[in-house]
Scaffold this motif. Sequence first.
Motif, PDB file in Angstrom:
ATOM      1  N   TYR A  38       0.829  -1.206   0.000  1.00  0.00           N
ATOM      2  CA  TYR A  38       0.000   0.000   0.000  1.00  0.00           C
ATOM      3  C   TYR A  38       0.867   1.262   0.000  1.00  0.00           C
ATOM      4  O   TYR A  38       0.582   2.214  -0.734  1.00  0.00           O
ATOM      5  N   GLU A  53      -3.984  -1.606  -8.180  1.00  0.00           N
ATOM      6  CA  GLU A  53      -3.571  -2.756  -7.355  1.00  0.00           C
ATOM      7  C   GLU A  53      -3.484  -4.013  -8.202  1.00  0.00           C
ATOM      8  O   GLU A  53      -2.602  -4.850  -8.006  1.00  0.00           O
ATOM      9  N   PRO A  58       0.450  -8.310  -8.941  1.00  0.00           N
ATOM     10  CA  PRO A  58       1.007  -9.355  -9.814  1.00  0.00           C
ATOM     11  C   PRO A  58       2.427  -9.016 -10.304  1.00  0.00           C
ATOM     12  O   PRO A  58       3.260  -9.904 -10.438  1.00  0.00           O
ATOM     13  N   ARG A  61       4.884  -9.809  -7.574  1.00  0.00           N
ATOM     14  CA  ARG A  61       5.025 -11.269  -7.515  1.00  0.00           C
ATOM     15  C   ARG A  61       5.987 -11.758  -8.614  1.00  0.00           C
ATOM     16  O   ARG A  61       6.838 -12.598  -8.400  1.00  0.00           O
ATOM     17  N   TRP A  73       6.852 -11.365   5.488  1.00  0.00           N
ATOM     18  CA  TRP A  73       5.681 -10.938   6.255  1.00  0.00           C
ATOM     19  C   TRP A  73       6.164 -10.497   7.625  1.00  0.00           C
ATOM     20  O   TRP A  73       6.921 -11.220   8.285  1.00  0.00           O
ATOM     21  N   ARG A  79      -0.652  -5.051  12.476  1.00  0.00           N
ATOM     22  CA  ARG A  79      -1.166  -5.930  11.421  1.00  0.00           C
ATOM     23  C   ARG A  79      -0.006  -6.552  10.662  1.00  0.00           C
ATOM     24  O   ARG A  79       1.071  -5.962  10.569  1.00  0.00           O
TER      25      ARG A  79
ATOM     26  N   ILE B  23      -1.917 -14.443  -1.672  1.00  0.00           N
ATOM     27  CA  ILE B  23      -2.505 -13.305  -2.399  1.00  0.00           C
ATOM     28  C   ILE B  23      -3.645 -12.686  -1.588  1.00  0.00           C
ATOM     29  O   ILE B  23      -3.751 -11.466  -1.457  1.00  0.00           O
ATOM     30  N   ARG B  25      -4.164 -12.715   1.655  1.00  0.00           N
ATOM     31  CA  ARG B  25      -3.653 -11.981   2.826  1.00  0.00           C
ATOM     32  C   ARG B  25      -3.163 -10.603   2.410  1.00  0.00           C
ATOM     33  O   ARG B  25      -3.443  -9.596   3.053  1.00  0.00           O
ATOM     34  N   GLU B  26      -2.431 -10.588   1.293  1.00  0.00           N
ATOM     35  CA  GLU B  26      -1.854  -9.329   0.835  1.00  0.00           C
ATOM     36  C   GLU B  26      -2.943  -8.350   0.372  1.00  0.00           C
ATOM     37  O   GLU B  26      -2.914  -7.169   0.705  1.00  0.00           O
ATOM     38  N   GLU B  29      -4.979  -6.996   3.228  1.00  0.00           N
ATOM     39  CA  GLU B  29      -4.188  -5.978   3.917  1.00  0.00           C
ATOM     40  C   GLU B  29      -4.238  -4.656   3.131  1.00  0.00           C
ATOM     41  O   GLU B  29      -4.441  -3.585   3.711  1.00  0.00           O
ATOM     42  N   ASP B  30      -4.118  -4.750   1.814  1.00  0.00           N
ATOM     43  CA  ASP B  30      -4.120  -3.546   0.978  1.00  0.00           C
ATOM     44  C   ASP B  30      -5.477  -2.832   1.044  1.00  0.00           C
ATOM     45  O   ASP B  30      -5.542  -1.612   1.191  1.00  0.00           O
ATOM     46  N   ASN B  32      -7.710  -3.032   3.423  1.00  0.00           N
ATOM     47  CA  ASN B  32      -7.911  -2.451   4.751  1.00  0.00           C
ATOM     48  C   ASN B  32      -7.056  -1.209   4.976  1.00  0.00           C
ATOM     49  O   ASN B  32      -7.489  -0.267   5.631  1.00  0.00           O
ATOM     50  N   SER B  33      -5.843  -1.209   4.399  1.00  0.00           N
ATOM     51  CA  SER B  33      -4.997  -0.011   4.503  1.00  0.00           C
ATOM     52  C   SER B  33      -5.671   1.154   3.804  1.00  0.00           C
ATOM     53  O   SER B  33      -5.677   2.279   4.312  1.00  0.00           O
ATOM     54  N   GLU B  34      -6.262   0.877   2.629  1.00  0.00           N
ATOM     55  CA  GLU B  34      -6.927   1.950   1.888  1.00  0.00           C
ATOM     56  C   GLU B  34      -8.145   2.471   2.659  1.00  0.00           C
ATOM     57  O   GLU B  34      -8.363   3.682   2.733  1.00  0.00           O
ATOM     58  N   GLU B  36      -8.629   2.343   5.911  1.00  0.00           N
ATOM     59  CA  GLU B  36      -8.146   3.088   7.084  1.00  0.00           C
ATOM     60  C   GLU B  36      -7.654   4.479   6.687  1.00  0.00           C
ATOM     61  O   GLU B  36      -7.893   5.464   7.380  1.00  0.00           O
ATOM     62  N   ASP B  37      -6.937   4.507   5.555  1.00  0.00           N
ATOM     63  CA  ASP B  37      -6.406   5.778   5.063  1.00  0.00           C
ATOM     64  C   ASP B  37      -7.542   6.772   4.788  1.00  0.00           C
ATOM     65  O   ASP B  37      -7.481   7.937   5.192  1.00  0.00           O
ATOM     66  N   ARG B  57     -13.817   0.002  -7.774  1.00  0.00           N
ATOM     67  CA  ARG B  57     -12.701   0.644  -8.475  1.00  0.00           C
ATOM     68  C   ARG B  57     -11.570  -0.355  -8.729  1.00  0.00           C
ATOM     69  O   ARG B  57     -10.833  -0.256  -9.705  1.00  0.00           O
ATOM     70  N   ARG B  58     -11.459  -1.325  -7.832  1.00  0.00           N
ATOM     71  CA  ARG B  58     -10.398  -2.327  -7.984  1.00  0.00           C
ATOM     72  C   ARG B  58     -10.700  -3.336  -9.094  1.00  0.00           C
ATOM     73  O   ARG B  58      -9.830  -4.076  -9.504  1.00  0.00           O
ATOM     74  N   GLY B  67      -5.241 -11.106 -13.283  1.00  0.00           N
ATOM     75  CA  GLY B  67      -3.886 -10.561 -13.175  1.00  0.00           C
ATOM     76  C   GLY B  67      -2.908 -11.564 -12.591  1.00  0.00           C
ATOM     77  O   GLY B  67      -1.706 -11.497 -12.854  1.00  0.00           O
ATOM     78  N   TYR B  68      -3.411 -12.487 -11.791  1.00  0.00           N
ATOM     79  CA  TYR B  68      -2.546 -13.471 -11.132  1.00  0.00           C
ATOM     80  C   TYR B  68      -2.504 -14.800 -11.885  1.00  0.00           C
ATOM     81  O   TYR B  68      -1.778 -15.698 -11.518  1.00  0.00           O
TER      82      TYR B  68
END
Lengths: 114, 337
Positions: A38, A53, A58, A61, A73, A79, B23, B25-26, B29-30, B32-34, B36-37, B57-58, B67-68
């Motif tokens: 982020y 994102e 990707p 990765r 991690w 967190r 993926i 988890r990451e 996290e992203d 939730n960071s957004e 929170e921000d 938007r994502r 993408g993965y």
Amino acid sequence: MTPSQDNHNLFENLKLELRRGSLVLAVLSCLRSEQYGYTLRKALSDRGMEIEEGTLYPLLRRLETQGLLLSEWREADKRNKRFYRLSPLGAEVLEKLLAEWSSIDAALKEIVKG
Amino acid sequence: MQPVESYLNNLAKLLPADQRDDILRELSEDINSEIEDKESQLGRTLGEAEKLEILKRRGTPLQVAAGYTQNKGTLAFGPQLIGPVLFPFYARVLLFNVGLTLLVLGSVFAVFVLSGQAIHVKEFLSNVIFQIFIQLVAVTVIFALVERHLNSHSYSKKRAKTQDDLVKQIVEEAVKPRKHEISRFDSIAVLIASAVALLWMQSLWVKPVLFFGPAASLITFAPVWQMIYSPTLFLMLMAIVRACINIAQPNWIRFRDCVAVFLNVGGLAILYVLLQARIWVVPISSSAANSGAQHLASVINQWAPFGLWIAAAITLVQTVHDLVRLYKNWRWGSSNK
């Protein structure tokens, strides 16, 4: 589709192509200091390099699989976050890419100047 | 379920299994960071509609998962009909259905050649092309509809939770072992393949010309096919029902395994009845003037057992494989209770 929409789509596609190569350079440069996803995205965005994102993660990765990045991690702000940084190979490759970028930049300036 | 949780759950089903937890988890996290921000910028917590905006938007879970996913192809005529996530399943179903069609029609063609019948190549080819075209269109339309459905934004929002609870649950969900879960796409692929095969069987039954080609004026199916028609229909419908249930309940592994064994045993029983019959095609007219038709029918009846024995051997191997899988999954299920 109208001709103006066609032109717009063409421009968007070319812009995407142009950005794709430079994104790797931007990401590697930003990760000379450790960051998590982020904050990396914010850092890029603050410097005028917006990245979605769906493109960034990707890409991270892929760069890690290629051995250019290292990740781990770790807990931060209560967190678990995944922190990325440049690997020794990544640093080496970045130096070469930056040199290449400078030469392309110089060449393009000359060409555009006419 | 909150929108973020629902979004990640939908995404989880589409990600490559070996990277799924990492993926998720990451990304959680992203997200939730957004959130929170944004919350710290606004000085208040975000409402569900605002969270939904962030998720929209994502991109849809299907777009994010693409993408993965290692790109093994897409299908597009102008707009993209089938994206990289669904494409491998689409290709597999198409290969199965078209392969089956080619195998059956190729066998019929070979028998005609062996029996010395005059082959009208043009008629035969148009028959093959017509059937492949129908299969291609049916499978493509169904997969395009599935892609469209999966691309729609719909995240349920049944109950509200605190941010901490939400993060905890997402992470727990992300690290939960998912090895023993049937991929929904596998079930969708089985559903589509079975439905198209069922339609194909029905059309062959109604119009034998699709199977026998020009020889349909000389020969037809023997009465034994009438006998096995209903059980075969039942087994195909059962495969479709099984796939539908596993789309809704991907963790019903024992159910899938039991039905698979039942279907194979049923298939073996049908093949046994067919092998016992010894006559699979008959001339339409038994008059002496129709010796060509009788010769053709006798050649087909002479060669058909080879195909039936091969089908029986494949079904037997599949039955053993499914029994072993049932046993292993049963043990895994018992040890993880």
